[in-house]
Design an enzyme around this catalytic site. Structure first.
Site, PDB file in Angstrom:
ATOM      1  N   CYS A   1       3.114   4.011  79.732  1.00  0.00           N
ATOM      2  CA  CYS A   1       2.887   5.434  79.432  1.00  0.00           C
ATOM      3  C   CYS A   1       2.522   5.518  77.964  1.00  0.00           C
ATOM      4  O   CYS A   1       3.186   4.895  77.118  1.00  0.00           O
ATOM      5  CB  CYS A   1       4.139   6.260  79.724  1.00  0.00           C
ATOM      6  SG  CYS A   1       4.039   7.991  79.188  1.00  0.00           S
TER       7      CYS A   1
ATOM      8  N   CYS B   1      -3.644   9.116  79.796  1.00  0.00           N
ATOM      9  CA  CYS B   1      -2.388   9.371  80.493  1.00  0.00           C
ATOM     10  C   CYS B   1      -2.393   8.482  81.730  1.00  0.00           C
ATOM     11  O   CYS B   1      -3.279   8.595  82.577  1.00  0.00           O
ATOM     12  CB  CYS B   1      -2.310  10.844  80.889  1.00  0.00           C
ATOM     13  SG  CYS B   1      -0.942  11.280  81.987  1.00  0.00           S
TER      14      CYS B   1
END
EC number: 5.1.1.3
Length: 270
Positions: free
Chosen positions: A183, A76
């Site tokens: 992302c 992440c």
């Protein structure tokens, strides 16, 4: 390594985006026990404060350590930016993270403006600012915050997610055809980007991170008879999340377990 001579590696994300990294890592390695923890009940991280992300990342990290993981990947970008260095100072276990693939994009496209699609927290964190400030003088980076996009992907609203991302792409096309997906969630839309915009050059950090982990941990090469094992743990019973996790997992391996858990009171359902 554990008693069976296998590494046990923990991977966590605020949602399901980290499975895109795992899919790459899976192909590059063999004989590894992977545990994936999706902190969906607290997703998305990108709209939270840095302190909140640190606390949630710490909780997820400690949970994976309790599962006897010998290395942990923060799959992440937001958690990496906010919490990876903080936790590295407190632990000796290898902690890996994600970084927007700006440098690889620049190597192949020197002197060209690059658009970076990411969460607002990733783009405003010190880690990203340091990354940009360390680039060659004259390098132009166009930050594109995509708030809510990860949530749409996690919730299996991929058509709506595509429409959202498509609108962002149209905004940058007058300025650049080089984009970085900052992302891990956005990587699930990469093939669709290439289909609709064949002239766009698209970069993400999944392969770079996977190869870095493989080198540092000296992990066995991937092979035809892949002997990796996968256990996916989600802390929500929401059917949209669960069904999507199952579908993505099947693209990685048909031989996986998917469990719904509560990180404080144990397993709720299998």
């Amino acid at each position: 390594m554990n008693s069976r001579g296998r590494y046990k590696i923990g991977i966590f994300d605020s949602g399901l985006g980290g499975l895109s990294v795992l899919r790459t890592l899976w192909k590059e390695t063999s004989n590894i026990d992977y545990i994936y923890f999706g902190d969906l009940i607290h997703a998305p991280y990108g709209q939270k404060s840095k302190q909140e992300v640190i606390e949630l990342s710490k909780h997820a990290f400690e949970y994976l350590i309790e599962k006897d993981c010998e290395a942990v990947l923060f799959a992440c970008n937001t958690a990496t930016s906010a919490a990876a260095d903080f936790l590295r100072k407190q632990h000796t276990i290898p902690i890996f993270g994600m970084e927007p693939a700006v440098k690889p994009a620049l190597v192949e496209n020197p002197g060209v403006k690059i658009a970076v699609f990411a969460t607002e927290l990733t783009l405003k964190e010190e880690k990203f600012k340091n990354l940009v400030s360390g680039l060659a003088i004259g390098t132009e980076i166009l930050p594109i915050p995509c708030e809510g996009l990860a949530k749409l992907i996690d919730s299996d609203n991929w058509e709506e997610a595509w429409n959202y991302l498509d609108s962002k792409i149209k905004l940058v096309l007058p300025e650049t055809e080089i984009i970085v997906l900052g992302c891990t969630h956005y990587v699930f839309l990469r093939e669709r980007i290439s289909y609709h915009y064949p002239n766009l050059k698209v970069y993400d950090g999944n392969m770079g991170t996977s190869l870095h982990m493989k080198k540092i941990l000296q992990l066995p090469d991937g092979c035809k008879e892949n002997k990796n094992q996968l256990d996916i743990l989600l802390n929500t019973p929401d059917s949209d999340y669960v069904h999507l996790a199952g579908r993505i997992a099947k693209t990685i391996t048909p031989n996986h377990t998917l469990s719904l858990i509560n990180t404080t009171i144990g397993k709720l359902h299998v």
